[in-house]
Design a protein around this motif. Structure first.
Motif, PDB file in Angstrom:
ATOM      1  N   GLU A 142       0.836  -1.201   0.000  1.00  0.00           N
ATOM      2  CA  GLU A 142       0.000   0.000   0.000  1.00  0.00           C
ATOM      3  C   GLU A 142       0.875   1.257   0.000  1.00  0.00           C
ATOM      4  O   GLU A 142       1.900   1.314   0.675  1.00  0.00           O
ATOM      5  CB  GLU A 142      -0.894  -0.003   1.244  1.00  0.00           C
ATOM      6  CG  GLU A 142      -1.857   1.154   1.351  1.00  0.00           C
ATOM      7  CD  GLU A 142      -2.882   1.173   0.222  1.00  0.00           C
ATOM      8  OE1 GLU A 142      -2.705   1.998  -0.695  1.00  0.00           O
ATOM      9  OE2 GLU A 142      -3.841   0.378   0.271  1.00  0.00           O
ATOM     10  N   ASP A 143       0.459   2.255  -0.787  1.00  0.00           N
ATOM     11  CA  ASP A 143       1.165   3.534  -0.771  1.00  0.00           C
ATOM     12  C   ASP A 143       1.027   4.167   0.612  1.00  0.00           C
ATOM     13  O   ASP A 143      -0.094   4.280   1.142  1.00  0.00           O
ATOM     14  CB  ASP A 143       0.590   4.486  -1.815  1.00  0.00           C
ATOM     15  CG  ASP A 143       0.950   4.068  -3.236  1.00  0.00           C
ATOM     16  OD1 ASP A 143       1.844   3.216  -3.387  1.00  0.00           O
ATOM     17  OD2 ASP A 143       0.350   4.597  -4.187  1.00  0.00           O
ATOM     18  N   ILE A 144       2.142   4.587   1.183  1.00  0.00           N
ATOM     19  CA  ILE A 144       2.120   5.163   2.527  1.00  0.00           C
ATOM     20  C   ILE A 144       1.253   6.416   2.568  1.00  0.00           C
ATOM     21  O   ILE A 144       0.540   6.661   3.541  1.00  0.00           O
ATOM     22  CB  ILE A 144       3.561   5.460   3.001  1.00  0.00           C
ATOM     23  CG1 ILE A 144       4.293   4.134   3.276  1.00  0.00           C
ATOM     24  CG2 ILE A 144       3.566   6.328   4.257  1.00  0.00           C
ATOM     25  CD1 ILE A 144       5.752   4.272   3.584  1.00  0.00           C
ATOM     26  N   GLN A 145       1.273   7.191   1.503  1.00  0.00           N
ATOM     27  CA  GLN A 145       0.477   8.418   1.485  1.00  0.00           C
ATOM     28  C   GLN A 145      -1.030   8.139   1.529  1.00  0.00           C
ATOM     29  O   GLN A 145      -1.825   9.013   1.857  1.00  0.00           O
ATOM     30  CB  GLN A 145       0.803   9.244   0.241  1.00  0.00           C
ATOM     31  CG  GLN A 145       0.410   8.578  -1.068  1.00  0.00           C
ATOM     32  CD  GLN A 145       0.773   9.421  -2.279  1.00  0.00           C
ATOM     33  OE1 GLN A 145       1.414  10.461  -2.149  1.00  0.00           O
ATOM     34  NE2 GLN A 145       0.359   8.987  -3.452  1.00  0.00           N
ATOM     35  N   ILE A 147      -2.412   5.862   3.526  1.00  0.00           N
ATOM     36  CA  ILE A 147      -2.812   5.452   4.876  1.00  0.00           C
ATOM     37  C   ILE A 147      -3.330   6.667   5.640  1.00  0.00           C
ATOM     38  O   ILE A 147      -2.635   7.667   5.792  1.00  0.00           O
ATOM     39  CB  ILE A 147      -1.635   4.803   5.632  1.00  0.00           C
ATOM     40  CG1 ILE A 147      -1.213   3.505   4.932  1.00  0.00           C
ATOM     41  CG2 ILE A 147      -2.026   4.531   7.085  1.00  0.00           C
ATOM     42  CD1 ILE A 147       0.002   2.851   5.534  1.00  0.00           C
ATOM     43  N   VAL A 148      -4.571   6.589   6.095  1.00  0.00           N
ATOM     44  CA  VAL A 148      -5.204   7.698   6.801  1.00  0.00           C
ATOM     45  C   VAL A 148      -4.934   7.595   8.307  1.00  0.00           C
ATOM     46  O   VAL A 148      -4.480   8.540   8.935  1.00  0.00           O
ATOM     47  CB  VAL A 148      -6.715   7.732   6.526  1.00  0.00           C
ATOM     48  CG1 VAL A 148      -7.378   8.902   7.267  1.00  0.00           C
ATOM     49  CG2 VAL A 148      -6.971   7.842   5.024  1.00  0.00           C
ATOM     50  N   TYR A 149      -5.242   6.432   8.867  1.00  0.00           N
ATOM     51  CA  TYR A 149      -4.895   6.214  10.273  1.00  0.00           C
ATOM     52  C   TYR A 149      -4.857   4.715  10.564  1.00  0.00           C
ATOM     53  O   TYR A 149      -5.361   3.893   9.797  1.00  0.00           O
ATOM     54  CB  TYR A 149      -5.861   6.927  11.222  1.00  0.00           C
ATOM     55  CG  TYR A 149      -7.259   6.376  11.325  1.00  0.00           C
ATOM     56  CD1 TYR A 149      -7.631   5.529  12.360  1.00  0.00           C
ATOM     57  CD2 TYR A 149      -8.244   6.740  10.407  1.00  0.00           C
ATOM     58  CE1 TYR A 149      -8.921   5.041  12.477  1.00  0.00           C
ATOM     59  CE2 TYR A 149      -9.547   6.272  10.515  1.00  0.00           C
ATOM     60  CZ  TYR A 149      -9.874   5.414  11.548  1.00  0.00           C
ATOM     61  OH  TYR A 149     -11.153   4.939  11.669  1.00  0.00           O
ATOM     62  N   GLU A 162      -7.653   5.060   2.793  1.00  0.00           N
ATOM     63  CA  GLU A 162      -8.513   5.652   1.765  1.00  0.00           C
ATOM     64  C   GLU A 162      -9.522   4.655   1.197  1.00  0.00           C
ATOM     65  O   GLU A 162      -9.532   4.354   0.004  1.00  0.00           O
ATOM     66  CB  GLU A 162      -7.662   6.277   0.657  1.00  0.00           C
ATOM     67  CG  GLU A 162      -6.831   7.452   1.155  1.00  0.00           C
ATOM     68  CD  GLU A 162      -6.255   8.302   0.042  1.00  0.00           C
ATOM     69  OE1 GLU A 162      -6.317   7.880  -1.125  1.00  0.00           O
ATOM     70  OE2 GLU A 162      -5.743   9.393   0.356  1.00  0.00           O
ATOM     71  N   GLY A 163     -10.361   4.134   2.082  1.00  0.00           N
ATOM     72  CA  GLY A 163     -11.425   3.229   1.650  1.00  0.00           C
ATOM     73  C   GLY A 163     -11.095   1.759   1.808  1.00  0.00           C
ATOM     74  O   GLY A 163     -11.993   0.918   1.849  1.00  0.00           O
ATOM     75  N   MET A 213     -10.816  12.378  10.411  1.00  0.00           N
ATOM     76  CA  MET A 213      -9.862  12.224   9.330  1.00  0.00           C
ATOM     77  C   MET A 213     -10.578  12.298   7.986  1.00  0.00           C
ATOM     78  O   MET A 213     -11.758  11.951   7.869  1.00  0.00           O
ATOM     79  CB  MET A 213      -9.127  10.888   9.463  1.00  0.00           C
ATOM     80  CG  MET A 213      -8.442  10.651  10.804  1.00  0.00           C
ATOM     81  SD  MET A 213      -7.136  11.837  11.179  1.00  0.00           S
ATOM     82  CE  MET A 213      -5.893  11.369   9.961  1.00  0.00           C
ATOM     83  N   LYS A 214      -9.889  12.748   6.970  1.00  0.00           N
ATOM     84  CA  LYS A 214     -10.471  12.865   5.632  1.00  0.00           C
ATOM     85  C   LYS A 214     -10.950  11.502   5.141  1.00  0.00           C
ATOM     86  O   LYS A 214     -10.213  10.521   5.213  1.00  0.00           O
ATOM     87  CB  LYS A 214      -9.429  13.422   4.664  1.00  0.00           C
ATOM     88  CG  LYS A 214      -9.026  14.869   4.951  1.00  0.00           C
ATOM     89  CD  LYS A 214      -7.951  15.345   3.997  1.00  0.00           C
ATOM     90  CE  LYS A 214      -7.518  16.765   4.333  1.00  0.00           C
ATOM     91  NZ  LYS A 214      -6.429  17.242   3.449  1.00  0.00           N
TER      92      LYS A 214
END
Length: 237
Positions: A142-145, A147-149, A162-163, A213-214
């Protein structure tokens, strides 16, 4: 060479600054008397070394370590303490070294040489862009960017990206280490958040704060009371 000396006792700051200037006459040395001052300095200019007193008036220096590393990934942090039992904790938190009060010039010289040697021998590496997550018998990259939390879940962690959600049987502390030096902050014992994904911070109950969080507007995450001030400094609010 730019150095920050953070200590809530003026005589201790003055003595450390004096000894450092005898060893490094050309060094630029800034002073701070509390954790909030440390974060303000770290947010306004880049430092090579931060000498950080463990027992500050507003926040324990050990709590500040990850925040300072997030703000300045390449900085060297050296604990300052009057108590030898903190030496073990210094190495557990992966700071460069520690110095005891009252200061010994030979010890300071040794610490400075160690910091210089590490800067020469270990050039800063580009942070990884992806992270491997072992979930449901598969390895997901997974792309680190994204990861939301990450939150503590059962005996492991739930990674919200992100989903997408992944469960992995690693502790939150392990993820905190894996993502150290990036845009992540442990704002509660059960939550590690991506600072770039914070949507809002708001009061909750009596003297407490939470955030959203977004992409996860329905999830209200509590902020540890001892982390509110540091988080606000990191977010610039």
């Amino acid at each position: 060479m730019r150095i920050a000396v953070i200590d809530d006792e003026r005589p201790a700051r003055s003595e450390l600054k004096h000894q450092l200037l005898e060893l490094l006459p050309d060094a630029e040395i800034e002073e701070g008397d509390c954790g909030a001052a440390a974060l303000e300095l770290a947010g306004s200019r880049k430092f090579d070394i931060i000498f950080l007193d463990i027992n500050l008036g507003d926040i324990n220096g050990t709590v500040l370590v990850n925040a300072l590393k997030n703000m300045q990934p390449g900085v060297k942090i050296v604990f300052v303490t009057a108590y030898s039992e903190y030496a073990v904790q210094a190495f557990e938190l992966e700071v460069e070294d520690y110095v005891m009060k009252p200061y010994d010039k030979k010890r300071l010289e040794k610490v400075l040489k160690k910091c210089f040697a590490e800067q020469t021998a270990k050039p800063e590496q580009e942070a990884p862009k992806r992270i491997a997550i072992n979930s449901n018998g598969k390895t997901i990259f997974e792309d680190i960017q994204n990861i939301v939390y990450i939150e503590t879940y059962n005996r492991g962690c739930m990674i919200h990206a992100e989903g997408n959600e992944y469960y992995e049987s690693k502790s939150l502390g392990e993820y905190e280490k894996r993502l150290e030096g990036m845009q992540f902050f442990r704002m509660h014992k059960s939550y590690l958040i991506n600072l770039d994904k914070v949507r809002e911070v708001f009061p909750w109950g009596s003297n407490s704060f939470c955030l959203r969080m977004k992409g996860y507007d329905d999830n209200i995450l509590p902020i540890g009371r001892d982390k509110v001030k540091v988080l606000r400094q990191l977010l610039g609010c």
